[in-house]
Design a protein around this motif. Structure first.
Motif, PDB file in Angstrom:
ATOM      1  N   GLU A   1      34.846  34.967  44.384  1.00  0.00           N
ATOM      2  CA  GLU A   1      33.912  34.030  45.008  1.00  0.00           C
ATOM      3  C   GLU A   1      32.570  34.720  45.233  1.00  0.00           C
ATOM      4  O   GLU A   1      32.513  35.887  45.640  1.00  0.00           O
TER       5      GLU A   1
ATOM      6  N   ILE B   1      33.203  43.668  52.660  1.00  0.00           N
ATOM      7  CA  ILE B   1      33.109  43.940  51.224  1.00  0.00           C
ATOM      8  C   ILE B   1      31.934  44.876  50.959  1.00  0.00           C
ATOM      9  O   ILE B   1      31.985  45.710  50.055  1.00  0.00           O
TER      10      ILE B   1
ATOM     11  N   ASP C   1      33.513  38.482  45.860  1.00  0.00           N
ATOM     12  CA  ASP C   1      34.763  38.831  46.531  1.00  0.00           C
ATOM     13  C   ASP C   1      35.692  39.407  45.463  1.00  0.00           C
ATOM     14  O   ASP C   1      36.004  38.722  44.482  1.00  0.00           O
TER      15      ASP C   1
ATOM     16  N   GLU D   1      27.993  37.100  54.650  1.00  0.00           N
ATOM     17  CA  GLU D   1      29.432  36.873  54.525  1.00  0.00           C
ATOM     18  C   GLU D   1      30.121  38.086  53.899  1.00  0.00           C
ATOM     19  O   GLU D   1      31.241  38.447  54.286  1.00  0.00           O
ATOM     20  N   ALA D   2      29.450  38.732  52.927  1.00  0.00           N
ATOM     21  CA  ALA D   2      30.026  39.922  52.295  1.00  0.00           C
ATOM     22  C   ALA D   2      30.186  41.047  53.311  1.00  0.00           C
ATOM     23  O   ALA D   2      31.185  41.778  53.297  1.00  0.00           O
TER      24      ALA D   2
ATOM     25  N   THR E   1      39.010  37.078  45.137  1.00  0.00           N
ATOM     26  CA  THR E   1      38.911  35.671  44.720  1.00  0.00           C
ATOM     27  C   THR E   1      37.811  35.425  43.692  1.00  0.00           C
ATOM     28  O   THR E   1      37.728  34.331  43.137  1.00  0.00           O
TER      29      THR E   1
ATOM     30  N   ASN F   1      36.210  47.595  47.117  1.00  0.00           N
ATOM     31  CA  ASN F   1      37.031  46.758  46.244  1.00  0.00           C
ATOM     32  C   ASN F   1      38.480  46.798  46.717  1.00  0.00           C
ATOM     33  O   ASN F   1      39.241  47.702  46.384  1.00  0.00           O
TER      34      ASN F   1
ATOM     35  N   LEU G   1      29.489  35.440  47.371  1.00  0.00           N
ATOM     36  CA  LEU G   1      29.218  35.408  48.806  1.00  0.00           C
ATOM     37  C   LEU G   1      27.779  35.820  49.065  1.00  0.00           C
ATOM     38  O   LEU G   1      27.229  36.666  48.352  1.00  0.00           O
TER      39      LEU G   1
ATOM     40  N   ARG H   1      33.122  40.145  55.722  1.00  0.00           N
ATOM     41  CA  ARG H   1      34.443  40.354  55.122  1.00  0.00           C
ATOM     42  C   ARG H   1      34.698  41.828  54.781  1.00  0.00           C
ATOM     43  O   ARG H   1      35.700  42.170  54.169  1.00  0.00           O
TER      44      ARG H   1
END
Length: 237
Positions: A116, A128, A111, A122-123, A114, A138, A118, A126
């Protein structure tokens, strides 16, 4: 991702130095106008080594040896003598390293806000990773998009590689000139560094009209940096 660095390497070359020397083939005896051997001329006093003179023993008239040679009184044959001199020159090289095709599976991403880790699902959720293009987005830098290969190379996208070691293509270019936009002419690499046209560390080109920076590899492709490819090799990391 193309990564460039600038190094100064010593390239060895050979310089040929040519010198001319002469061999005395004979001497004109001023008393008889006959051609005689050099040793005979010395013994008869026609050639005076110590004073560097050509002498007529009968009249004691004399000429400098160089003038006597020009007037044909001393017969010479010129020969060329060449010798090789090793010469070492420091030449600026731009070396570009890029990963060649290497099989991998994308397993996740970082992420950008954050940091984080992923998983892939999940990426994607979100936004990403763009599932259509494979690009990494980004958001911490205004939504800038990074292509998949570069994002993997830089560690934004996490990938699982096959068991073989990754390979890199390494190309070296000898820089012969850099474009000075303001004056419309090419200058040497060292002049370009002094004028701020080239980043001496990365090799990136900087226009002195717009201030825009161009990556070294793109500058070479676009002719902003004139360079000759010296070598290309594939190496494992």
């Amino acid at each position: 991702m193309d990564k460039a660095k600038v190094v100064a390497e010593e390239l060895k070359s050979t310089k040929v130095e040519e010198r001319k020397k002469f061999i005395i083939k004979g001497v004109v005896d001023p008393r008889t106008n006959d051609h005689v051997a050099f040793k005979y001329a010395v013994s008869e006093g026609i050639i005076n080594h110590r004073k560097g003179l050509y002498v007529n023993p009968s009249t004691n008239e004399s000429l400098p040896i160089q003038r006597a040679m020009l007037e044909g009184k001393i017969l010479v044959e010129y020969i060329s003598v060449c010798r090789s001199l090793p010469e070492t020159t420091a030449v600026p090289l731009i070396t570009i390293k890029r990963r060649v095709d290497h099989k991998y599976i994308i397993v996740g991403a970082l992420d950008p806000v954050t940091a984080e880790k992923l998983n892939l699902q999940e990426a994607i959720r979100r936004n990403i990773i763009d599932i259509q293009t494979g690009e990494y987005i980004n958001e911490s830098k205004g939504g800038i998009r990074i292509n998949e290969e570069d994002a993997v190379e830089d560690g934004w996208i996490m990938a699982q590689f096959d068991e073989t070691a990754p390979q890199f293509e390494i190309e070296s270019f000898s820089v012969v000139g850099v474009l000075d936009h303001k004056f419309g002419m090419f200058v040497s690499f060292m002049q370009a560094v002094r004028r701020g046209l080239v980043d001496g560390e990365s090799g990136d080109y900087i226009s002195n009209l717009t201030g825009k920076k161009v990556y070294a590899v793109d500058a070479i492709r676009r002719g902003l940096i004139k360079a000759v490819k010296c070598s290309k090799e594939i190496k494992e990391d």
